[in-house]
Design a protein around this motif. Sequence first.
Motif, PDB file in Angstrom:
ATOM      1  N   ALA A 235       0.837  -1.203   0.000  1.00  0.00           N
ATOM      2  CA  ALA A 235       0.000   0.000   0.000  1.00  0.00           C
ATOM      3  C   ALA A 235       0.874   1.255   0.000  1.00  0.00           C
ATOM      4  CB  ALA A 235      -0.913  -0.007   1.223  1.00  0.00           C
ATOM      5  N   LEU A 236       1.887   1.241   0.846  1.00  0.00           N
ATOM      6  CA  LEU A 236       2.748   2.413   0.954  1.00  0.00           C
ATOM      7  C   LEU A 236       3.546   2.620  -0.331  1.00  0.00           C
ATOM      8  CD1 LEU A 236       3.026   4.294   3.294  1.00  0.00           C
ATOM      9  CD2 LEU A 236       5.092   3.116   3.975  1.00  0.00           C
ATOM     10  N   SER A 237       3.969   1.504  -0.917  1.00  0.00           N
ATOM     11  CA  SER A 237       4.733   1.569  -2.146  1.00  0.00           C
ATOM     12  C   SER A 237       3.879   2.168  -3.267  1.00  0.00           C
ATOM     13  CB  SER A 237       5.193   0.160  -2.496  1.00  0.00           C
ATOM     14  OG  SER A 237       5.687   0.110  -3.775  1.00  0.00           O
ATOM     15  N   ALA A 238       2.609   1.775  -3.316  1.00  0.00           N
ATOM     16  CA  ALA A 238       1.697   2.364  -4.295  1.00  0.00           C
ATOM     17  C   ALA A 238       1.593   3.870  -4.070  1.00  0.00           C
ATOM     18  CB  ALA A 238       0.325   1.716  -4.186  1.00  0.00           C
ATOM     19  N   LEU A 239       1.495   4.249  -2.800  1.00  0.00           N
ATOM     20  CA  LEU A 239       1.391   5.671  -2.472  1.00  0.00           C
ATOM     21  C   LEU A 239       2.639   6.426  -2.917  1.00  0.00           C
ATOM     22  CD1 LEU A 239      -0.274   7.839  -0.880  1.00  0.00           C
ATOM     23  CD2 LEU A 239       1.250   7.345   1.037  1.00  0.00           C
ATOM     24  N   PHE A 240       3.805   5.856  -2.636  1.00  0.00           N
ATOM     25  CA  PHE A 240       5.044   6.514  -3.044  1.00  0.00           C
ATOM     26  C   PHE A 240       5.136   6.621  -4.560  1.00  0.00           C
ATOM     27  CE2 PHE A 240       7.011   5.226   1.164  1.00  0.00           C
ATOM     28  CZ  PHE A 240       6.993   6.522   1.648  1.00  0.00           C
ATOM     29  N   GLY A 241       4.615   5.605  -5.261  1.00  0.00           N
ATOM     30  CA  GLY A 241       4.590   5.669  -6.719  1.00  0.00           C
ATOM     31  C   GLY A 241       3.784   6.868  -7.182  1.00  0.00           C
ATOM     32  N   VAL A 242       2.608   7.025  -6.583  1.00  0.00           N
ATOM     33  CA  VAL A 242       1.735   8.131  -6.986  1.00  0.00           C
ATOM     34  C   VAL A 242       2.366   9.484  -6.635  1.00  0.00           C
ATOM     35  CG1 VAL A 242      -0.503   9.208  -6.602  1.00  0.00           C
ATOM     36  CG2 VAL A 242      -0.340   6.733  -6.840  1.00  0.00           C
ATOM     37  N   THR A 243       2.929   9.585  -5.426  1.00  0.00           N
ATOM     38  CA  THR A 243       3.548  10.870  -5.071  1.00  0.00           C
ATOM     39  C   THR A 243       4.721  11.177  -6.004  1.00  0.00           C
ATOM     40  OG1 THR A 243       4.914   9.770  -3.416  1.00  0.00           O
ATOM     41  CG2 THR A 243       2.924  10.840  -2.621  1.00  0.00           C
ATOM     42  N   SER A 244       5.442  10.150  -6.441  1.00  0.00           N
ATOM     43  CA  SER A 244       6.537  10.391  -7.383  1.00  0.00           C
ATOM     44  C   SER A 244       6.006  11.020  -8.652  1.00  0.00           C
ATOM     45  CB  SER A 244       7.242   9.091  -7.776  1.00  0.00           C
ATOM     46  OG  SER A 244       7.668   8.417  -6.652  1.00  0.00           O
ATOM     47  N   VAL A 245       4.898  10.462  -9.155  1.00  0.00           N
ATOM     48  CA  VAL A 245       4.350  10.969 -10.406  1.00  0.00           C
ATOM     49  C   VAL A 245       3.857  12.404 -10.221  1.00  0.00           C
ATOM     50  CG1 VAL A 245       2.459  10.713 -12.038  1.00  0.00           C
ATOM     51  CG2 VAL A 245       3.796   8.724 -11.360  1.00  0.00           C
ATOM     52  N   VAL A 246       3.122  12.638  -9.151  1.00  0.00           N
ATOM     53  CA  VAL A 246       2.588  13.983  -8.922  1.00  0.00           C
ATOM     54  C   VAL A 246       3.733  14.981  -8.741  1.00  0.00           C
ATOM     55  CG1 VAL A 246       1.203  15.404  -7.380  1.00  0.00           C
ATOM     56  CG2 VAL A 246       0.470  13.081  -7.916  1.00  0.00           C
ATOM     57  N   GLY A 247       4.647  14.633  -7.829  1.00  0.00           N
ATOM     58  CA  GLY A 247       5.776  15.531  -7.574  1.00  0.00           C
ATOM     59  C   GLY A 247       6.618  15.735  -8.821  1.00  0.00           C
ATOM     60  N   GLY A 248       6.875  14.641  -9.522  1.00  0.00           N
ATOM     61  CA  GLY A 248       7.716  14.702 -10.709  1.00  0.00           C
ATOM     62  C   GLY A 248       7.094  15.552 -11.802  1.00  0.00           C
ATOM     63  N   LEU A 249       5.782  15.431 -11.971  1.00  0.00           N
ATOM     64  CA  LEU A 249       5.133  16.195 -13.035  1.00  0.00           C
ATOM     65  C   LEU A 249       5.190  17.695 -12.757  1.00  0.00           C
ATOM     66  CD1 LEU A 249       2.088  13.985 -14.035  1.00  0.00           C
ATOM     67  CD2 LEU A 249       4.060  14.628 -15.419  1.00  0.00           C
ATOM     68  N   TYR A 250       4.966  18.074 -11.493  1.00  0.00           N
ATOM     69  CA  TYR A 250       5.079  19.502 -11.173  1.00  0.00           C
ATOM     70  C   TYR A 250       6.504  19.973 -11.409  1.00  0.00           C
ATOM     71  CZ  TYR A 250       0.427  20.346  -9.334  1.00  0.00           C
ATOM     72  OH  TYR A 250      -0.912  20.529  -9.232  1.00  0.00           O
ATOM     73  N   LEU A 251       7.438  19.138 -10.970  1.00  0.00           N
ATOM     74  CA  LEU A 251       8.852  19.465 -11.157  1.00  0.00           C
ATOM     75  C   LEU A 251       9.131  19.720 -12.633  1.00  0.00           C
ATOM     76  CD1 LEU A 251      10.859  19.422  -8.806  1.00  0.00           C
ATOM     77  CD2 LEU A 251      11.688  17.232  -9.634  1.00  0.00           C
ATOM     78  N   CYS A 252       8.554  18.834 -13.456  1.00  0.00           N
ATOM     79  CA  CYS A 252       8.803  18.892 -14.893  1.00  0.00           C
ATOM     80  C   CYS A 252       8.207  20.157 -15.499  1.00  0.00           C
ATOM     81  CB  CYS A 252       8.267  17.609 -15.521  1.00  0.00           C
ATOM     82  SG  CYS A 252       7.404  17.782 -17.044  1.00  0.00           S
ATOM     83  N   VAL A 253       7.005  20.549 -15.031  1.00  0.00           N
ATOM     84  CA  VAL A 253       6.389  21.761 -15.568  1.00  0.00           C
ATOM     85  C   VAL A 253       7.149  23.000 -15.098  1.00  0.00           C
ATOM     86  CG1 VAL A 253       4.298  23.155 -15.591  1.00  0.00           C
ATOM     87  CG2 VAL A 253       4.146  20.680 -15.710  1.00  0.00           C
ATOM     88  N   TRP A 254       7.480  23.030 -13.816  1.00  0.00           N
ATOM     89  CA  TRP A 254       8.163  24.213 -13.276  1.00  0.00           C
ATOM     90  C   TRP A 254       9.554  24.389 -13.877  1.00  0.00           C
ATOM     91  CZ3 TRP A 254       6.778  22.545  -7.634  1.00  0.00           C
ATOM     92  CH2 TRP A 254       5.412  22.812  -7.405  1.00  0.00           C
ATOM     93  N   LEU A 255      10.264  23.269 -14.006  1.00  0.00           N
ATOM     94  CA  LEU A 255      11.638  23.376 -14.499  1.00  0.00           C
ATOM     95  C   LEU A 255      11.710  23.246 -15.999  1.00  0.00           C
ATOM     96  CD1 LEU A 255      13.405  21.046 -11.894  1.00  0.00           C
ATOM     97  CD2 LEU A 255      13.139  23.522 -11.796  1.00  0.00           C
ATOM     98  N   ASP A 256      10.559  22.921 -16.604  1.00  0.00           N
ATOM     99  CA  ASP A 256      10.509  22.691 -18.043  1.00  0.00           C
ATOM    100  C   ASP A 256      11.527  21.620 -18.447  1.00  0.00           C
ATOM    101  OD1 ASP A 256       9.750  22.843 -20.587  1.00  0.00           O
ATOM    102  OD2 ASP A 256      10.932  24.623 -21.086  1.00  0.00           O
ATOM    103  N   SER A 257      11.446  20.465 -17.742  1.00  0.00           N
ATOM    104  CA  SER A 257      12.411  19.392 -18.007  1.00  0.00           C
ATOM    105  C   SER A 257      11.697  18.188 -18.629  1.00  0.00           C
ATOM    106  CB  SER A 257      13.064  18.958 -16.698  1.00  0.00           C
ATOM    107  OG  SER A 257      12.126  18.218 -15.941  1.00  0.00           O
ATOM    108  N   ALA A 258      12.457  17.123 -18.871  1.00  0.00           N
ATOM    109  CA  ALA A 258      11.863  15.892 -19.399  1.00  0.00           C
ATOM    110  C   ALA A 258      10.979  15.268 -18.324  1.00  0.00           C
ATOM    111  CB  ALA A 258      12.959  14.924 -19.805  1.00  0.00           C
ATOM    112  N   GLY A 259       9.810  14.769 -18.733  1.00  0.00           N
ATOM    113  CA  GLY A 259       8.845  14.244 -17.765  1.00  0.00           C
ATOM    114  C   GLY A 259       9.332  13.023 -17.019  1.00  0.00           C
ATOM    115  N   GLY A 260       9.766  12.008 -17.767  1.00  0.00           N
ATOM    116  CA  GLY A 260      10.203  10.757 -17.139  1.00  0.00           C
ATOM    117  C   GLY A 260      11.352  11.000 -16.176  1.00  0.00           C
ATOM    118  N   GLY A 261      12.296  11.816 -16.610  1.00  0.00           N
ATOM    119  CA  GLY A 261      13.451  12.116 -15.773  1.00  0.00           C
ATOM    120  C   GLY A 261      13.035  12.778 -14.472  1.00  0.00           C
TER     121      GLY A 261
END
Lengths: 422, 253
Positions: A235-261
Motif C-alpha cells: 500500500a505504501l509503495s503504491a502511495l510513493f509511486g503516486v507521489t513520485s508521479v505527482v511531484g515529478g510532473l510539477y517538477l517537470c512543468v516548473w523546471l521545463d524538463s523531461a517528464g520521465g526524468g
Amino acid sequence: MLDLFYAPLTETYFQKALIGGSIIAMVAGVVGSLVVLRRMAFLGDALSHAMIAGVAGGYLFMKLAFGLEAHAPGMLLGSLIAAVTTVALISFVSRISRVKEDTAIGIMYTGIFALGVVAVSIFRHYIHIDLMHFIMGDILGVADIDLWVSAFVGAGVLSVLILFFRHFQLATFDPVMAASIGLPVVLLDYLLTTCVSLVVVSAVSMVGVILVVGLLITPAATAYLLCDRLDKMMALSALFGVTSVVGGLYLCVWLDSAGGGAIMLFCTLQFLVVLFVAPKYGLFFRWMRLRNLVPQQAVEDVLTTVLRNKKPASVDIIRKYAVQGKNLVKVLKRMTQDGLLTQQNQDYALTDKGYKEAHTVLRAHRLWESYLESIGTPETEVHSIAHRLEHLDQAQTSAYLDKKLGSPKTGPHGKEIPAKIP
Amino acid sequence: MIKETSFAIEVAHLTVSYNAKPALLDVNVKIEADQLVGVIGPNGAGKSTFIKAILGFVKPDLGTVKIQGTHVKNAKGRVAYVPQRGAVDWDFPITVREVALMGRFQKIPWYTSPRKKDRDAAMEALDMVRMTDFAHRQIGELSGGQQQRVFMARALAQGSDILLLDEPFAGVDASTERAILEVLERAKRSGKTLVVVHHDLSTAAEYFDKLLLIKQRLYAYGEPYMVLNEDLLSQVYEGKLKIFKDVVKKEEN
Ligand SMILES: Nc1ncnc2c1ncn2[C@@H]1O[C@H](COP(=O)(O)OP(=O)(O)O)[C@@H](O)[C@H]1O
Ligand SMILES: [Mg+2]
C-alpha cells in the motif's frame, strides 16, 4: 503561489499525464514490492529492454498483415511476447550452460534490445517508431489509448495480486512450504512475471525504457524501509509511486524538463529522504542508536568492579577501575534503568540481577586466568588477557573451560573461583 | 481400497540430483509413526535435500516417497516443516503472527481471507511455544531460539501428523536447545512423527529414538547405539574420526 499548483491542472496534457502516470505507478509499486523481495529487479530491466523488439515486431506484423498503422494492441501483444521470450531464454541459458543467471539476463536483454534497434532502423520506411521517445518516454504526450491500456492493465494486475495475495506472500517467503501444501509455485512465478511484463510494457511509453525499472523498484524499496508487513508495504509503495508521479510532473512543468526524468528524480529523492529519516531502518536513527549503545564490555567491567568492592561503590572507584571518561554517566544511568544497579546515597550497589551477572563474569575471568596459567602465559599478562577474554559469551566459554580444567575451586594465587549460579 | 500402513514415511530408491550431481543416491527407508528421528551426516550430505524430497519440493530422478501410504504428490499438506535458519529471509516484512498464520493457509479457501478461527489457531500455536508476547514483532528482531519457535508454531498450526525440522538446534544456546527439545517431545507424545536434522553427534543418542545416517546414500537407520558405530562414522566423517571416538565410547558405556 496557489496558481503554481493550479495552473497545470487546467491543462489537458497534464491531467492525462497525472491520471495515466498515477495508475501505472501505483500498480508498479504493488508488483514492485514482490520484485524487490524476490530480488528480481534485474528482470524488470531486462523486460523493458526486450520490449522494443516486440513493439517493432507488433507494428510490422499489424501493418503487413492488416495494413494498420501503429496499432496499439498489436504492439502491446508484441511486447508481451518479447518479454516472455526473454524470460524463457534467460532461464534456458542459465539452466543448460554454466553461465549464471545474472550474466544470462545481461546477455539476453542487450541482445534482444539490439535486435529491436536494428529492426526499427532497417524498416524505418514501414514503421515509424521514434527511438528517442522509446528510450526516454513521453509522459506529457499520453494518448487516450494509452490511458485506457494502463487502466485495464492496472485493474487486471491489481485484481490478480489482491486475489492471490496470500499465495504470492507464501511462495515468496517460503517456496518450500508453499510447494508442500500444494500451491502451484511455478505457475505463480509465471503469473508474477506476466504481471511485471504488463506493468513494464505500459509504463515504458510514459517514462521510457531506462527509467521504468526505477518506477518498479524505488517506491517499493522506499516502503520496505518503513514497513514490517507485506500488505502495508504494498500500500505504501503504491502511495510513493503516486507521489513520485505527482511531484515529478510539477517538477517537470516548473523546471521545463523531461517528464520521465523528473518523475524518477523525485522518486529517488523521496527514497533518499526516507533512507535517512525512517524510524527503524533509517540511517539517522541507526546512528542515534549506535551512539546510545552502551558497550557490553563497559557494563561488565562496572559489574565486576562493584562486586569486588564488596560494598556499594562510589563513582570514583568505578571510574578508577572500570570506565573512564564521560561515558561513565551514560553507562551508570543505563545500568540503573536495566535494573542491574541501584543508587544508595552517592554510591552504586548491585541488585540481585546485577549480582548474578557480575558473578558470571567474575567466574569467567578466574577460569580464563587458570586456563592462561595452565598454557604457560607469562604471569604479568595473565590478568590483562583474562580481562579481555572474560567478555566472550560466558555461558559457552565457562562451561568449556571448567570442564577442560577439571572444575577447579581456586585459580592462580589461590583466588577463589566462584561456583556457577544455577 | 485404502491400504493400512504403520509407516509414516516410506522412501524407496530415492535418487535426487542437482545439475547431474547426485545429492541422494538410492535411499531406501521406512520411518515408523510416533517416533522422534534424528537425521545426521556431514555438511553437504544431502540432509536438507532428503527433507525437501519428503515435502515433495524437489522432484526425484528416481524413486518414490509415500506419506502414510499415499504418494507424496497426493499427500500435500500432510507434512509440516521448519526450514533451516539460513534458508529464511529474516528481513522479510512479516510479523511473528503472520508466520504462524501461514500454517493455516491450506485450510483457507483461495477466495476468502483468514477468519477468526484461523487467527485463533495461529495464536494458540504461538502459545504452545510461548511466543504470544512477540506476536507483533518482525521476525528478524528475535533471538535464534525464538525464531526457531515461531516456525515450530507455524508447523504446529498446520496440524500435520508429520513434522520435519531442518537443524532446529543450530545457533541456539544450551537452555534454548532444551526448550526446543521439550516442544518436540510434547509433539511426539501427542502422536506426531518428527524427523529432525541434527548436527551434534554427542547429543544425538540422548535426543532421538532412531537415527538416520546419511551421506549421499543411506548408511544406517535404526536405534542410536547401532548407528553410532565407529566403523560407520569413520566411513561417513572421513578423517574426523578422532573427534567422534568419545561419542562412540560414551554410547558403549
Ligand atoms: N539448489 C541447489 N542447486 C545445486 N546444488 C544444490 C542445491 N541444493 C543443494 N545442492 C547440493 O547438494 C548437496 C546436498 O546439499 P544439502 O541437501 O543442502 O546438504 P546438507 O543439508 O546435508 O548440508 C550439496 O553438495 C549441495 O551443494
Ligand atoms: Mg542443510
